[in-house]
Design a protein around this motif. Sequence first.
Motif, mmCIF file in Angstrom:
data_model
loop_
_atom_site.group_PDB
_atom_site.id
_atom_site.type_symbol
_atom_site.label_atom_id
_atom_site.label_comp_id
_atom_site.label_asym_id
_atom_site.label_seq_id
_atom_site.Cartn_x
_atom_site.Cartn_y
_atom_site.Cartn_z
ATOM 1 N N ILE A 22 -51.165 29.006 14.452
ATOM 2 C CA ILE A 22 -52.214 28.141 13.966
ATOM 3 C C ILE A 22 -51.653 27.525 12.550
ATOM 4 N N ALA A 23 -51.077 28.232 11.804
ATOM 5 C CA ALA A 23 -50.439 27.858 10.464
ATOM 6 C C ALA A 23 -49.501 26.305 10.876
ATOM 7 N N GLU A 24 -48.635 26.608 11.976
ATOM 8 C CA GLU A 24 -47.886 25.497 12.272
ATOM 9 C C GLU A 24 -48.498 24.505 12.873
ATOM 10 N N TRP A 25 -49.434 24.456 13.680
ATOM 11 C CA TRP A 25 -50.235 23.689 14.457
ATOM 12 C C TRP A 25 -51.010 22.913 12.920
ATOM 13 N N LEU A 26 -51.571 23.280 12.170
ATOM 14 C CA LEU A 26 -52.291 22.771 10.952
ATOM 15 C C LEU A 26 -51.215 21.924 10.213
ATOM 16 N N HIS A 27 -50.219 22.597 9.919
ATOM 17 C CA HIS A 27 -48.969 22.056 9.170
ATOM 18 C C HIS A 27 -48.549 20.615 10.056
ATOM 19 N N ALA A 28 -48.636 20.706 10.972
ATOM 20 C CA ALA A 28 -48.172 19.473 11.997
ATOM 21 C C ALA A 28 -49.123 18.398 11.996
ATOM 22 N N THR A 29 -50.322 18.630 12.122
ATOM 23 C CA THR A 29 -51.421 17.752 12.556
ATOM 24 C C THR A 29 -52.213 17.433 11.182
ATOM 25 N N SER A 30 -52.020 17.879 10.210
ATOM 26 C CA SER A 30 -53.010 17.749 8.780
ATOM 27 C C SER A 30 -52.430 17.687 7.640
ATOM 28 N N GLN A 31 -52.436 16.471 6.861
ATOM 29 C CA GLN A 31 -51.818 16.101 5.591
ATOM 30 C C GLN A 31 -52.734 16.628 4.362
ATOM 31 N N ASP A 32 -53.740 17.622 4.707
ATOM 32 C CA ASP A 32 -54.404 18.404 3.563
ATOM 33 C C ASP A 32 -53.538 19.364 2.848
ATOM 34 N N ALA A 33 -53.999 19.263 1.562
ATOM 35 C CA ALA A 33 -53.249 20.118 0.680
ATOM 36 C C ALA A 33 -53.437 21.786 0.932
ATOM 37 N N GLU A 34 -52.683 22.502 0.438
ATOM 38 C CA GLU A 34 -52.576 23.872 0.870
ATOM 39 C C GLU A 34 -53.996 24.590 0.727
ATOM 40 N N GLY A 35 -54.557 24.470 -0.301
ATOM 41 C CA GLY A 35 -55.972 24.996 -0.223
ATOM 42 C C GLY A 35 -56.841 24.820 0.825
ATOM 43 N N ARG A 36 -57.065 23.354 1.342
ATOM 44 C CA ARG A 36 -57.531 23.070 2.560
ATOM 45 C C ARG A 36 -57.297 23.687 3.671
ATOM 46 N N LEU A 37 -55.820 23.744 3.932
ATOM 47 C CA LEU A 37 -55.180 24.244 5.046
ATOM 48 C C LEU A 37 -55.450 25.687 5.098
ATOM 49 N N SER A 38 -55.292 26.453 3.936
ATOM 50 C CA SER A 38 -55.678 27.821 4.138
ATOM 51 C C SER A 38 -57.167 28.004 4.456
ATOM 52 N N GLN A 39 -58.112 27.211 4.203
ATOM 53 C CA GLN A 39 -59.559 27.550 4.430
ATOM 54 C C GLN A 39 -59.769 27.173 5.884
ATOM 55 N N ARG A 40 -58.797 26.211 6.462
ATOM 56 C CA ARG A 40 -59.231 26.116 7.832
ATOM 57 C C ARG A 40 -58.441 27.103 8.453
ATOM 58 N N LEU A 41 -57.225 27.657 8.353
ATOM 59 C CA LEU A 41 -56.491 28.658 8.710
ATOM 60 C C LEU A 41 -57.551 29.855 8.847
ATOM 61 N N ASN A 42 -58.232 30.171 7.761
ATOM 62 C CA ASN A 42 -58.970 31.443 7.695
ATOM 63 C C ASN A 42 -59.829 31.115 8.627
ATOM 64 N N ALA A 43 -60.713 30.119 8.929
ATOM 65 C CA ALA A 43 -61.934 29.913 9.666
ATOM 66 C C ALA A 43 -61.382 30.010 11.018
ATOM 67 N N LEU A 44 -60.209 29.424 11.386
ATOM 68 C CA LEU A 44 -59.617 29.251 12.774
ATOM 69 C C LEU A 44 -59.343 30.992 13.383
ATOM 70 N N VAL A 45 -58.718 31.603 12.575
ATOM 71 C CA VAL A 45 -58.290 33.036 12.882
ATOM 72 C C VAL A 45 -59.166 34.133 12.816
ATOM 73 N N SER A 46 -60.713 33.723 12.217
ATOM 74 C CA SER A 46 -61.509 34.807 11.804
ATOM 75 C C SER A 46 -61.836 35.401 12.976
ATOM 76 N N ARG A 47 -62.677 36.486 12.944
ATOM 77 C CA ARG A 47 -63.018 37.578 13.926
ATOM 78 C C ARG A 47 -64.112 36.702 14.668
ATOM 79 N N ALA A 48 -65.090 36.220 14.037
ATOM 80 C CA ALA A 48 -66.036 35.490 14.615
ATOM 81 C C ALA A 48 -65.329 34.229 15.624
ATOM 82 N N THR A 49 -64.575 33.482 15.057
ATOM 83 C CA THR A 49 -63.834 32.648 16.088
ATOM 84 C C THR A 49 -63.113 33.054 17.240
ATOM 85 N N CYS A 50 -62.524 34.322 17.044
ATOM 86 C CA CYS A 50 -61.596 34.828 17.992
ATOM 87 C C CYS A 50 -62.728 35.295 19.067
ATOM 88 N N ALA A 51 -63.926 35.701 18.643
ATOM 89 C CA ALA A 51 -64.831 36.376 19.604
ATOM 90 C C ALA A 51 -65.430 34.990 20.461
#
Length: 222
Positions: free
Chosen positions: A54-83
């Motif tokens: 997911i980190a590689e995917w976000l880095h390749a497809t988004s120009q967001d700053a590190e903070g925004r990338l981390s926010q999206r990463l945390n949401a996308l790999v969260s237990r709720a999203t996985c479930a």
Amino acid sequence: MLEQAVRDYIAALIGAPPKDDALWIEALTHGSTGERRTYERLEFLGDRVLGLSIAEWLHATSQDAEGRLSQRLNALVSRATCADIAREIDLGRHIRLGKQARDDGGHDSDNILGDVIEALIGACFLERGWEAARGMVRTLWSGAMEGKAGKRKHPKSALQEWAAGNKRRMPEYRLIERAGPDHALRFTVEVTVHGVGAVQATATSKQDAETRAAEEFMEKYA
């Protein structure tokens, strides 16, 4: 030996027939079965493969700053999203559970579903390598990537900012109840903003319960 229905299910997920039956059985086996080889070690590995994918995917497809990338990463790999993704592919019916875990609704537990989908990613990585595991993640997470996961402010942060902006005390979170067996725990949390009100919410982890309580508080009072 994998049953044919399970073999076909895994083949559809990874894009090829599974080779090592024992590996995939392990990925689908919960500790409540009493078996020695369960999904926990594969879940540990799959969690890291998922995060990197997911980190590689976000880095390749988004120009967001590190903070925004981390926010999206945390949401996308969260237990709720996985479930949620596990439910979309009807993973629960293939998980191997002991009788008590089945009776307690383990097939639909956020914790179990999230762990098992990560274990499957780990098994794919071991059997077919990085490219196949990354491809599996990109296929399964395509809808979540296109959606709003991680794009909006986290409910707890939003509530804290709302309280500060309205000259209120900071929100206070209190665990009301921890119930259920270890594999199907339910946490009830109450969030209070002094002088405004209180809201309770229940989820399969304390963190998720706090998030839901903050979200419901904002819907009710903000």
